[in-house]
Design a protein around this motif. Structure first.
Motif, PDB file in Angstrom:
ATOM      1  N   ALA A  74       0.832  -1.215   0.000  1.00 20.34           N
ATOM      2  CA  ALA A  74       0.000   0.000   0.000  1.00 20.34           C
ATOM      3  C   ALA A  74       0.861   1.256   0.000  1.00 20.34           C
ATOM      4  N   ASP A  75       1.985   1.219   0.717  1.00 24.13           N
ATOM      5  CA  ASP A  75       2.893   2.364   0.733  1.00 24.13           C
ATOM      6  C   ASP A  75       3.507   2.599  -0.642  1.00 24.13           C
ATOM      7  N   MET A  76       3.689   1.545  -1.411  1.00 28.79           N
ATOM      8  CA  MET A  76       4.236   1.671  -2.758  1.00 28.79           C
ATOM      9  C   MET A  76       3.223   2.308  -3.712  1.00 28.79           C
ATOM     10  N   LEU A  77       1.948   2.043  -3.498  1.00 33.06           N
ATOM     11  CA  LEU A  77       0.928   2.505  -4.438  1.00 33.06           C
ATOM     12  C   LEU A  77       0.760   4.025  -4.429  1.00 33.06           C
ATOM     13  N   THR A  78       0.976   4.647  -3.272  1.00 32.88           N
ATOM     14  CA  THR A  78       0.796   6.108  -3.193  1.00 32.88           C
ATOM     15  C   THR A  78       1.756   6.866  -4.098  1.00 32.88           C
TER      16      THR A  78
END
Length: 254
Positions: free
Chosen positions: A225-229
């Motif tokens: 999820a941190d990568m998607l931002t």
């Protein structure tokens, strides 16, 4: 459009500039650990103070992204895409191209997308090679962290291609466009880590290369999820910049 794009990628693969870019990136990949073999302890301490992590792997990822891949992407983008439309204009081919049953915006977007895809292919291939090569060269190397951070950075590196291609359309002449692209990309790359040095994340909101390296602030804790931002932010940069170029080329010789 799919056939046109496939042909564009194949044509780029056969060019000398694509082979030179691939060779330079591979050289940077293989030679970089040698330069980072025994870094001064003061540099390691600074890296662990600014970023998340502990030890030489943190310094390695900082140097890999900043000194290695950011700089390579900056020049590769200009070389690959700096001549889109401008080359055709210099050769006097635009009247012939505009007479064909393909819109001007679509022609530009396919050429630009082909260059982006080619660079992404080279970058991804080299990254996978690094996953196999670096464990024996870098102390504490974590392939999952490396792959996660490189995946996000891929979108920032490809933005150099998008920006260079769009600048070529906006300015109309290849050399001035390449110089302005170099100036802009050099500025983006030069201040990419400024938010970490100053502990002010807002300084990087409008810098695509900051988003490309932002995970270094949570190296050992980031999730998918941190990568998607940052990827979403970078896709927005790509779309906005490419749309500007498509709009400009659609106004050509109206």
């Amino acid at each position: 459009m799919t056939t046109f794009l496939r042909q564009e990628v194949r044509a780029l693969l056969r060019t000398r500039r694509a082979k030179i870019i691939a060779a330079v990136i591979c050289y940077a990949l293989l030679a970089f650990p040698i330069a980072m073999k025994q870094p001064p302890q003061s540099m390691v301490d600074l890296a662990t103070t600014w970023f998340d992590g502990d030890g030489s792997f943190t310094l390695f990822m900082f140097a890999y992204l900043d000194l290695n891949m950011n700089k390579v992407a900056m020049f590769a983008g200009i070389i690959l895409a700096g001549g889109i439309i401008a080359d055709e204009r210099a050769r006097g081919e635009l009247p012939l191209l505009w007479s064909k049953p393909v819109t001007r915006a679509r022609y530009f977007l396919v050429r630009l997308t082909g260059a982006v895809l080619l660079f992404a292919l080279i970058y991804a291939t080299v990254t996978l090679i690094g996953t196999l090569y670096y464990p024996s060269q870098v102390a504490g190397f974590d392939p999952l962290i490396y792959l996660g951070m490189a995946t996000v950075h891929l979108f920032a590196a490809c933005y150099a291609v998008t920006l260079a291609g769009t600048m070529g359309v906006l300015l109309g002449r290849k050399i001035p466009a390449m110089l302005i692209s170099l100036l802009l990309l050099g500025t983006f790359v030069g201040i990419a880590f400024l938010p970490f040095y100053t502990d002010s994340a807002w300084l990087g909101w409008l810098n695509p290369f900051y988003h490309g390296v932002s995970l270094i602030g949570q190296m050992h804790t980031f999730t998918l999820a941190d990568m998607l931002t940052p990827i979403a932010a970078l896709l927005a940069f790509h779309l906005a910049t490419a749309a500007l170029g498509a709009w400009k080329v659609s106004r050509e010789e109206q």
